[in-house]
Design an enzyme around this catalytic site. Sequence first.
Site, PDB file in Angstrom:
ATOM      1  N   GLU A   1      23.931  80.085  26.271  1.00 20.89           N
ATOM      2  CA  GLU A   1      23.643  79.259  25.338  1.00 20.89           C
ATOM      3  C   GLU A   1      24.352  78.209  25.284  1.00 20.89           C
ATOM      4  OE1 GLU A   1      23.872  81.482  21.638  1.00 20.89           O
ATOM      5  OE2 GLU A   1      22.141  82.928  22.088  1.00 20.89           O
TER       6      GLU A   1
ATOM      7  N   HIS B   1      19.294  80.162  18.294  1.00 24.61           N
ATOM      8  CA  HIS B   1      20.523  80.913  17.538  1.00 24.61           C
ATOM      9  C   HIS B   1      20.557  80.733  16.102  1.00 24.61           C
ATOM     10  CE1 HIS B   1      24.076  83.546  18.806  1.00 24.61           C
ATOM     11  NE2 HIS B   1      23.764  83.800  17.567  1.00 24.61           N
TER      12      HIS B   1
ATOM     13  N   ARG C   1      21.735  89.776  20.784  1.00 29.59           N
ATOM     14  CA  ARG C   1      22.397  88.993  21.877  1.00 29.59           C
ATOM     15  C   ARG C   1      21.717  88.898  22.851  1.00 29.59           C
ATOM     16  NH1 ARG C   1      25.119  87.834  18.379  1.00 29.59           N
ATOM     17  NH2 ARG C   1      27.450  87.966  18.236  1.00 29.59           N
TER      18      ARG C   1
END
Length: 611
Positions: free
Chosen positions: A328, A347, A299
């Site tokens: 993000e 990601h 994370r």
Amino acid sequence: MAAPSQTTAANTHRVLLPADHRALAPSVVHLPVRANGNRASLSVSAAAAAPAASTAAPSAPANGVVAGKPTVLVAEKLGAAGLELLREFANVDCSYGLSPEELRAKISLCDALIVRSGTKVGRDVFEASAGRLRVVGRAGVGIDNVDLAAATEHGCLVVNAPTANTVAAAEHGIALLTAMSRNIAQADASLKAGKWQRNKYVGVSLVGKTLAILGFGKVGSEVARRAKGLGMHVIAHDPYASADRARAIGVELVSMEEAMTTADFISLHMPLTPATNKMLNDETFAKMKKGVRIINVARGGVIDEDALVRALDSGIVAQAALDVFTKEPPAPDNKLVLHENVTVTPHLGASTVEAQEGVAIEIAEAVIGALKGELAASAVNAPMVPAEVLSELAPYVVLAEKLGRLAVQLVAGGGGIKSVKVTYASARAPDDLDTRLLRAMITKGLIEPISSVFVNLVNADFTAKQRGIRITEERILLDGSPETPIDYIQVQIAHVDSKFPSATSETGEITVEGKVKDGIPHLTKVGAFQVDVSLEGSLILCRQVDQPGMIGSVGSVLGEENVNVSFMSVGRIAPRKHAVMAIGVDEEPCKGTLTKIGEIPAIEEFVFLKL
């Protein structure tokens, strides 16, 4: 007798039971207990089963909506295999990219919500659902975008998909590790720009280097296995990790201080919590070996990004490889993303074809199971109960819930309950018997018959605390074989009057006791009277003078009214004294039938109980 262990409704045990939403049409679901490796589910019967999905459709239903099916809102992209499973069971609304306002507007028409990491499911969403939302599925491992406290208070189960993308995330971590160490991304960009800079992109070897893994869970363990294969020395820090499991992989568990000061590479694999938020900061970077390299596929928030930029500029951190970010997508001018010594990906940890399909199937199965009334091992606001425990305790879970329902219906006035004691008699040591499921089932059984509140085992403790009900547990250690988990369960309600005085023990508590026989729950004791009746259908309890013909007299009344008797048992103190007759019936007798039973001269008191 083992020393009693006392718990209150205020403790943090949270256990799943499917919702019995009183605003919805009830549905009885009987499903088998299943245990298939990483997943487990438990079905409960009649009163504990999940409700049917709301049949109330919006005034202008969308094309293809089938009345009577639950509605699942899929708010972020999900693999085709998962969507196919969902559509076999539910009405599926795929609405991607919803604004917070649009999500709140839709959610009151949905029984389940599936998200990934991009959708925030906060308290406002649960409040907007008006109690209809029963399960939130997070298609992935982390659940930091879901307000678990609000979900629990609103009786909403939260499930995730903890296993399907484990290997993909671990592989991506290793890919970033190797790409960073050999400057793959930078060299690729340089060559495509027409340059030939062999000397500039000299890398570092991995063999013999120390990799510190912070967070030694599923993904961390898989990274460790692969790093060992690359010839690295692997250490790990995780206060909850098993030393035996670490040794089996060949990993040494160390303190955070040792991990920070000795590692050449640090790979992050912990969830984002208040304790891990910005865990890597100026202070921790200052403790690290100069030239350390950082990998993060967990994370973004666990790293203070501004502090990492400073550490990179000062040379404390030689390189970083990041798949996740605090925000993000990151801003186009993000200094960390643009830093020459940082390798970045958007990601992609779980982004393999196989992982995406696996996650979709895993979360679809978990959501469908929750809507059916199954207890999922992937529930995150309920205890993670091992599959073998679920399977073993299945019939006792049903017994516990029915004993709670039976006991509370014996209370005169249907309320005023403040103190309940649950006793488990078992040949097992206390550490070998997890009673959290049973206690929560009893709590549900106690509350639902006297409350209009929406209650399930996700919010059972919270609801009990609100109503001021204190639950204590006691365990009686028996001699004998520990193969059977529990010999009997007893429920006592103190400081209340009983509508059936014979159910009151010598010490003044309403007392009921039961066992599981051949997989079926049985009532075995009412007050001081021993009985033996299957807890199926409904129950009539009669206290009578013990004399011949009583069974026939009551049976005749029921037969004349076409009420089928499934089971009958008589417990007495002594011959020709007083006895309690327990009669199991398939149908609920009408008031006239019950009146006729009460008019039989030898019957002194009776009560009808709906199970």
